[in-house]
Design an enzyme around this catalytic site. Sequence first.
Site, short mmCIF file in Angstrom:
data_model
loop_
_atom_site.label_atom_id
_atom_site.label_comp_id
_atom_site.label_asym_id
_atom_site.label_seq_id
_atom_site.Cartn_x
_atom_site.Cartn_y
_atom_site.Cartn_z
CE1 TYR A 141 -3.27 -2.74 0.00
CE2 TYR A 141 -3.88 -2.16 2.23
CZ TYR A 141 -4.07 -2.92 1.10
OH TYR A 141 -5.07 -3.86 1.07
CE LYS A 190 0.94 -17.48 -2.44
NZ LYS A 190 0.21 -18.74 -2.29
CG ASP A 223 -2.40 -19.82 -0.48
OD1 ASP A 223 -1.66 -19.80 0.51
OD2 ASP A 223 -2.05 -20.32 -1.57
CG ASP A 247 -7.31 -4.22 3.77
OD1 ASP A 247 -8.36 -4.24 4.41
OD2 ASP A 247 -7.12 -3.46 2.80
CG ASP A 251 -12.28 -6.31 5.31
OD1 ASP A 251 -12.21 -5.84 6.46
OD2 ASP A 251 -12.29 -5.60 4.29
#
Length: 357
Positions: A141, A190, A223, A247, A251
Amino acid sequence: MKASIVLLPGDGIGPEITQQARRVLEKVGEVFGHEFTFSSHLIGGIAIDETGNPLPDETVAACRSADAILLGAVGGPKWDDPSAKTRPEAGLLKIRKELGLFANLRPIKLFAELVDASPLKREIIEGTDILFLRELTGGIYFGESGRSGSGADETATQAMVYSVGEVERIVRLAAKAAQGRDNRLTSVDKANVLEPSRLWRQVAARVMAEEFPDVQYDVVLVDAMAMHLINRPADFDVVVTGNMFGDILTDEASMLPGSLGMLPSASLGSDGPGLYEPIHGSAPDIAGKSIANPLATILAAAMLLRHSLSAETEAVAIETAVGKVLAAGLRTADIARGSEAIGTEAMGDAVVQRISK
């Protein structure tokens, strides 16, 4: 206690839910003998409309001098033009950067009264109590971005960047949080395909081995973590991860208790004021209808008391009041699940009435 609290109501339902949280804090001040002073300032879309800037200098100055900050929500379709010079979310990213708020704490805790509001089966969801720590000022970001070329050959890039220091400080904070809970920490990355994640994994492993050997530590790919949150969420205690992964995962996890409207968050730095907010967005489709759920913002006010004002007893008083409201069967539309729903102000009234020592 005397404390100054900056309110950033923002856009959409932000002003409605922030007002209810303020009322609860005022009641806490009355019951426990504290003096809270409040001032409201612009951020997000309304700040763009009134000043052309999603985070005016006046807002930054007010936040720097406050003891704590309570935010509503920013954004909405009005400001969604991708070609716009600036967007409401830029104000949110900038305030985090300006105040050095590198750690976002998002508790995913199930209220027993809302077990049946979850989209998951009771046997899967029961016992869920996860604390996510999301790194907030690094990662993709904030990486360098740009576009080049034109037509079918136009490309866009954004870099994911993490430093050793950024990883160390968030992992340390997460490990300390784990020591105060069930002593288990999961790091999500990851590392099988991303170089920044390989650095993250190496640094996190070193910090845990050298400084927190007593904490049960494991690593999960992002994942796989997305899958585990759906099939075995109660197996996790504290979870630490990077900005983008955090993020998305939080959610997803927010739906475990049944509604975004139930979950607060805290953004903390090394020093200075913390910023507290619900994790949901501005919900412009229901703005002004007095049907929004204010409980996430009210619970964010409890986190404000706990983390910025060291007022644990007062924080618990708010959380207990919310529990009593739910036990009494009171629900806003998002958690009503077919039963009668009450409005935003009525829910605020119910919590205020139950605040006690």
